[in-house]
Design a protein around this motif. Structure first.
Motif, PDB file in Angstrom:
ATOM      1  N   ARG A  59      47.218  56.847  49.056  1.00  9.72           N
ATOM      2  CA  ARG A  59      47.178  55.524  48.049  1.00  9.72           C
ATOM      3  C   ARG A  59      46.727  54.447  48.722  1.00  9.72           C
ATOM      4  O   ARG A  59      45.921  54.324  47.563  1.00  9.72           O
ATOM      5  N   SER A  60      45.741  54.665  50.082  1.00  6.63           N
ATOM      6  CA  SER A  60      44.577  53.975  50.466  1.00  6.63           C
ATOM      7  C   SER A  60      43.487  54.790  51.441  1.00  6.63           C
ATOM      8  O   SER A  60      44.381  54.982  52.440  1.00  6.63           O
ATOM      9  N   SER A  61      42.567  55.290  50.903  1.00  7.80           N
ATOM     10  CA  SER A  61      41.248  54.689  52.262  1.00  7.80           C
ATOM     11  C   SER A  61      41.174  54.974  53.156  1.00  7.80           C
ATOM     12  O   SER A  61      41.215  55.672  54.586  1.00  7.80           O
ATOM     13  N   VAL A 122      44.434  38.884  48.761  1.00  2.56           N
ATOM     14  CA  VAL A 122      43.294  39.129  50.418  1.00  2.56           C
ATOM     15  C   VAL A 122      43.996  40.701  50.585  1.00  2.56           C
ATOM     16  O   VAL A 122      43.773  41.123  51.107  1.00  2.56           O
ATOM     17  N   ALA A 123      45.069  40.885  50.672  1.00  2.00           N
ATOM     18  CA  ALA A 123      45.956  42.132  51.481  1.00  2.00           C
ATOM     19  C   ALA A 123      45.162  43.098  50.161  1.00  2.00           C
ATOM     20  O   ALA A 123      44.749  44.684  50.884  1.00  2.00           O
ATOM     21  N   ALA A 124      45.332  43.532  49.443  1.00  3.99           N
ATOM     22  CA  ALA A 124      44.520  44.156  48.680  1.00  3.99           C
ATOM     23  C   ALA A 124      43.823  44.243  49.264  1.00  3.99           C
ATOM     24  O   ALA A 124      43.214  45.859  48.659  1.00  3.99           O
ATOM     25  N   ASP A 125      42.759  43.655  48.837  1.00  4.80           N
ATOM     26  CA  ASP A 125      41.365  44.204  49.315  1.00  4.80           C
ATOM     27  C   ASP A 125      41.049  44.370  50.336  1.00  4.80           C
ATOM     28  O   ASP A 125      39.876  45.780  51.073  1.00  4.80           O
ATOM     29  N   ARG A 126      41.501  43.983  51.319  1.00  2.00           N
ATOM     30  CA  ARG A 126      42.070  44.726  53.052  1.00  2.00           C
ATOM     31  C   ARG A 126      42.042  46.209  52.727  1.00  2.00           C
ATOM     32  O   ARG A 126      41.537  46.902  54.144  1.00  2.00           O
ATOM     33  N   TYR A 127      43.332  46.735  52.016  1.00  2.00           N
ATOM     34  CA  TYR A 127      43.631  47.798  52.032  1.00  2.00           C
ATOM     35  C   TYR A 127      43.262  48.979  50.680  1.00  2.00           C
ATOM     36  O   TYR A 127      42.940  49.380  50.977  1.00  2.00           O
ATOM     37  N   ASN A 128      41.908  48.064  50.378  1.00  2.00           N
ATOM     38  CA  ASN A 128      41.007  48.283  49.117  1.00  2.00           C
ATOM     39  C   ASN A 128      41.856  49.053  48.680  1.00  2.00           C
ATOM     40  O   ASN A 128      42.216  50.466  47.507  1.00  2.00           O
ATOM     41  N   LEU A 129      43.106  48.916  48.173  1.00  4.40           N
ATOM     42  CA  LEU A 129      43.961  49.126  46.504  1.00  4.40           C
ATOM     43  C   LEU A 129      43.321  48.404  45.379  1.00  4.40           C
ATOM     44  O   LEU A 129      43.290  46.885  44.857  1.00  4.40           O
ATOM     45  N   GLU A 137      43.879  39.598  39.999  1.00  4.53           N
ATOM     46  CA  GLU A 137      43.123  38.731  39.493  1.00  4.53           C
ATOM     47  C   GLU A 137      43.643  38.116  38.743  1.00  4.53           C
ATOM     48  O   GLU A 137      43.587  37.120  38.057  1.00  4.53           O
ATOM     49  N   ASP A 138      44.617  39.342  38.281  1.00  6.50           N
ATOM     50  CA  ASP A 138      44.216  38.720  35.851  1.00  6.50           C
ATOM     51  C   ASP A 138      45.771  37.720  36.772  1.00  6.50           C
ATOM     52  O   ASP A 138      45.417  36.722  35.766  1.00  6.50           O
ATOM     53  N   LYS A 139      46.121  37.652  37.099  1.00  4.98           N
ATOM     54  CA  LYS A 139      47.379  36.878  37.454  1.00  4.98           C
ATOM     55  C   LYS A 139      47.058  35.182  37.546  1.00  4.98           C
ATOM     56  O   LYS A 139      48.151  34.559  37.134  1.00  4.98           O
ATOM     57  N   GLU A 156      35.027  34.134  45.813  1.00  5.49           N
ATOM     58  CA  GLU A 156      33.672  34.233  46.013  1.00  5.49           C
ATOM     59  C   GLU A 156      34.353  35.019  47.131  1.00  5.49           C
ATOM     60  O   GLU A 156      33.225  36.287  47.409  1.00  5.49           O
ATOM     61  N   GLN A 157      35.422  35.386  48.169  1.00  4.51           N
ATOM     62  CA  GLN A 157      34.786  36.004  49.370  1.00  4.51           C
ATOM     63  C   GLN A 157      34.877  37.112  49.263  1.00  4.51           C
ATOM     64  O   GLN A 157      35.239  38.023  49.903  1.00  4.51           O
ATOM     65  N   HIS A 158      36.350  37.587  48.132  1.00  2.38           N
ATOM     66  CA  HIS A 158      36.796  38.672  48.200  1.00  2.38           C
ATOM     67  C   HIS A 158      36.073  40.024  47.286  1.00  2.38           C
ATOM     68  O   HIS A 158      36.886  40.552  45.785  1.00  2.38           O
ATOM     69  N   ARG A 159      35.650  38.936  46.166  1.00  4.28           N
ATOM     70  CA  ARG A 159      34.330  39.514  44.814  1.00  4.28           C
ATOM     71  C   ARG A 159      35.630  39.297  43.980  1.00  4.28           C
ATOM     72  O   ARG A 159      35.857  41.028  43.348  1.00  4.28           O
ATOM     73  N   CYS A 160      35.568  38.558  42.891  1.00  9.38           N
ATOM     74  CA  CYS A 160      36.842  39.019  42.140  1.00  9.38           C
ATOM     75  C   CYS A 160      35.569  38.169  40.948  1.00  9.38           C
ATOM     76  O   CYS A 160      36.316  36.951  40.744  1.00  9.38           O
ATOM     77  N   PRO A 161      34.997  38.780  40.547  1.00  9.60           N
ATOM     78  CA  PRO A 161      34.086  38.187  39.292  1.00  9.60           C
ATOM     79  C   PRO A 161      34.628  37.045  37.913  1.00  9.60           C
ATOM     80  O   PRO A 161      34.521  36.223  37.626  1.00  9.60           O
ATOM     81  N   SER A 162      35.638  37.664  37.821  1.00  9.59           N
ATOM     82  CA  SER A 162      36.853  37.296  36.279  1.00  9.59           C
ATOM     83  C   SER A 162      37.158  35.938  37.229  1.00  9.59           C
ATOM     84  O   SER A 162      37.030  35.049  35.677  1.00  9.59           O
ATOM     85  N   LEU A 163      37.595  36.015  37.758  1.00 10.81           N
ATOM     86  CA  LEU A 163      37.989  34.710  38.732  1.00 10.81           C
ATOM     87  C   LEU A 163      37.805  33.800  38.935  1.00 10.81           C
ATOM     88  O   LEU A 163      37.976  33.039  38.935  1.00 10.81           O
ATOM     89  N   LYS A 164      36.286  34.396  39.748  1.00  9.89           N
ATOM     90  CA  LYS A 164      35.578  33.059  40.090  1.00  9.89           C
ATOM     91  C   LYS A 164      35.288  32.666  38.845  1.00  9.89           C
ATOM     92  O   LYS A 164      34.626  31.036  38.746  1.00  9.89           O
ATOM     93  N   LYS A 165      34.497  32.964  37.612  1.00  9.37           N
ATOM     94  CA  LYS A 165      34.155  32.963  36.161  1.00  9.37           C
ATOM     95  C   LYS A 165      35.306  31.629  35.684  1.00  9.37           C
ATOM     96  O   LYS A 165      34.897  30.423  34.870  1.00  9.37           O
TER      97      LYS A 165
END
Length: 207
Positions: A59-61, A122-129, A137-139, A156-165
């Motif tokens: 499930r995770s690279s 944060v955890a999902a970004d760390r484990y590439n999920l 992000e949607d929540k 900004e730190q975890h590259r979430c463009p929709s959340l940033k907007k």
């Protein structure tokens, strides 16, 4: 007597009752909860979580690289691996998602749920999920309020463009910005993401 028809009558349609998918249920009960066959244990925030490295790797690279690479020897035979920088409750939810593809921890609408979504992102970004990251992000996009300064820093730190907007759109209102400035999160945003703060100010000036 009539001659027999050359074309047989079509058979009657019979519907077969199909049960609900069982894979997620079985993965949760037979593996994650029972811990049967678990071959790696993670120590997170004073708690221990047993899991199955093959499932994690599939499930995770990141898990795949760790469990069959750098951490292979130290975790062999059920060895323990210490995980820092992740809350135990978020790690538990992370493992639940890996085994079941579901996140019941995000079903609520209170502040505690928003906090969980932040930690889990944060955890999902760390484990590439990526799917879990997008769910979080949607929540959070649906829970933008005066605490959005912290959320904006996360985006900004975890590259979430929709959340940033979503956060920036909320802060474009002078009234909202003034309310956010009074929070501790705004100071965190100013020190951790000064570029975003300058971007926000520039857009407000241009309005």
């Amino acid at each position: 007597m009539k001659e027999p028809s050359a074309v047989a009558d079509p058979p009657a349609v019979v519907d077969v009752a199909m049960p609900l998918p069982e894979l997620n249920r079985d993965m949760e009960a037979a593996l994650l909860q029972s811990e049967e066959g678990a071959d790696v244990t993670f120590e997170v925030g004073g708690e221990s979580f047993a899991a199955h490295r093959c499932v994690l790797a599939a499930r995770s690279s990141v898990f795949r690289a760790e469990l069959f690479g750098a951490m292979k020897e130290s975790t062999a035979g059920g060895g323990k691996a210490r995980v820092d920088g992740v809350e135990a409750r978020a790690y538990r939810a992370l493992l639940h998602f890996i085994f079941t593809d579901a996140v019941p921890e995000l079903d609520g609408k209170d502040q505690e749920t928003s906090s969980m979504a932040q930690h889990l992102l944060v955890a999902a970004d760390r484990y590439n999920l990526e799917r879990l990251k997008l769910i979080c992000e949607d929540k959070l996009c649906k829970r933008i309020d005066v605490s959005s300064a912290v959320t904006l820093a996360l985006a900004e730190q975890h590259r979430c463009p929709s959340l940033k907007k979503a956060c920036m759109d909320f802060l474009y209102s002078p009234g909202n910005l003034k309310a956010v400035e009074a929070t501790d999160g705004f100071e965190h945003l100013a020190t951790s993401c000064p570029v975003i703060l300058r971007e926000l100010i520039a857009k407000l000036v241009a309005l």
